[in-house]
Design a protein around this motif. Sequence first.
Motif, PDB file in Angstrom:
ATOM      1  N   ASP A 166      -7.087  -4.111  -2.085  1.00 33.65           N
ATOM      2  CA  ASP A 166      -5.721  -4.555  -1.794  1.00 33.65           C
ATOM      3  C   ASP A 166      -5.283  -4.082  -0.412  1.00 33.65           C
ATOM      4  O   ASP A 166      -4.650  -4.838   0.360  1.00 33.65           O
ATOM      5  N   SER A 170      -4.345  -6.200   2.849  1.00 30.60           N
ATOM      6  CA  SER A 170      -3.068  -6.020   3.553  1.00 30.60           C
ATOM      7  C   SER A 170      -3.311  -5.713   5.024  1.00 30.60           C
ATOM      8  O   SER A 170      -2.540  -6.167   5.903  1.00 30.60           O
ATOM      9  N   LYS A 371       4.228  -7.104  -6.415  1.00 27.03           N
ATOM     10  CA  LYS A 371       3.372  -6.911  -5.225  1.00 27.03           C
ATOM     11  C   LYS A 371       3.124  -8.238  -4.515  1.00 27.03           C
ATOM     12  O   LYS A 371       3.180  -8.320  -3.277  1.00 27.03           O
ATOM     13  N   GLU A 375       4.203  -9.128  -0.607  1.00 26.22           N
ATOM     14  CA  GLU A 375       3.335  -9.628   0.462  1.00 26.22           C
ATOM     15  C   GLU A 375       3.963 -10.841   1.145  1.00 26.22           C
ATOM     16  O   GLU A 375       3.924 -10.974   2.381  1.00 26.22           O
ATOM     17  N   GLU A 379       5.276 -11.042   5.064  1.00 22.44           N
ATOM     18  CA  GLU A 379       4.837 -12.093   5.977  1.00 22.44           C
ATOM     19  C   GLU A 379       6.023 -12.829   6.597  1.00 22.44           C
ATOM     20  O   GLU A 379       5.964 -13.296   7.741  1.00 22.44           O
ATOM     21  N   LEU A 388       5.970  -2.640   1.337  1.00 23.19           N
ATOM     22  CA  LEU A 388       4.785  -3.303   0.782  1.00 23.19           C
ATOM     23  C   LEU A 388       3.814  -2.285   0.201  1.00 23.19           C
ATOM     24  O   LEU A 388       3.308  -2.461  -0.916  1.00 23.19           O
TER      25      LEU A 388
END
Length: 422
Positions: A166, A170, A371, A375, A379, A388
């Motif tokens: 993850d 990221s 989660k 994200e 963005e 985040l």
Amino acid sequence: MKEKWIATGICLLFFSISQGQVSRLTLDGCQKQARENYPLIKQYGLIDLSQDYNLSNLSKGYLPQLALNAQATYQSDVVHFPLSIPGIDIPSIDKDQYKAVVDVSQTIWDGGNIRAQRKITQAGKDVDRQTIEVQLYTIRERVNQLYFGILTVDEQLNQLYLLREDLQSSLKMVRALQANGVGTQSDVDAVQVELLSTGQRETELQSFRKAYLQMLAAMIDEKIDNNTSLEKPSEQIISPQGKINRPELNLYDSQRSLFDTQKSMVSAKNMPKFSFFLQGGYGKPGLNMLSNQFEVFGMGGIRMSWNFGNLYTTGNEKKLIATNLKTVDTQQETFLFNTNLQLIQTYNEVLKSQELMEKDNEIIRLRNRVKTASESKYENGVYTVNDLLKDIHAESQARQARILHEVQYLMNIYNYKNIQGN
């Protein structure tokens, strides 16, 4: 090329076999090997040898018994005839006398003494074996702790791998945003710090795993490396109404049997004993007390002996045996009471773990949704990288909690079975 790969695989297979390393372990297998490897198990053979020697010695009590006695005495006076008959010389017995006698006796009936001693020897052997069995049983709990400890570490490592994936995902996203002029270097640094922290945690867990594996390897006497995997035990059905089948109960039964056989020994000591005997000797005087010559003599017959002195202590000995039996009953009652309390507590722990796992699944589902939304927000510039990362860790912690609860659930089940004796 294909043949080359096959040959290489065969070589690797033989190499792994020659090294004698175990690639996969099971809980039942570890418990069995730990028991067989424990030094105390050697005492079983010693107990059997001791019983054989004792029974062999007791059986020799039925063989003819041989005794040699010799004595030389000087008496201050001897038997004299008070009569004087004219013309007849009545000899006088010498004051120094000598005698050597060989006595051979054959037991006819010893009142059941040897038979009682044989029973006591056999009952004592059972007590010794059950005592060792109780001590060996504690190995199961130690193996369980190590085994489930390794499983916990393995599951935590698996979760760290997911967390690292993850974070790497990221990191790619943050770098892509940085390349487009949206993200910053500090955001990249923050994600990289988390990746490094994850690596540190992985190193710690690998160290714990290695230590646990070394202890387990010592207990089962096998070569285990870091690549060895442990099979997760299957879920077992347990019942709070299950019967307790611990070796301690067999120990209490064998102790009662020993005390019961001691009763027969008390009775045997108060019985008369019969035997054949044969005596042969050489001495002065012989059987003729009026002879001052060295003579060979002999006699035979049946002998009875009855020791009434044991009657003084018979009552107290029987009371002592009765007291010992009551003590064993009390010990068993206490053991069952405490064991049932442990079973109740452990069974409730199993139920609690079940409920926690059910809630964990829902928490993980929701954390994953949060989660994913985080994200998207990052963005779009709505979320910061710290927000985040916080949500990523929250999901990871939820998964770790689920892992711990699952391992605790299985461990509590097997602890319950261990306490119960199944």
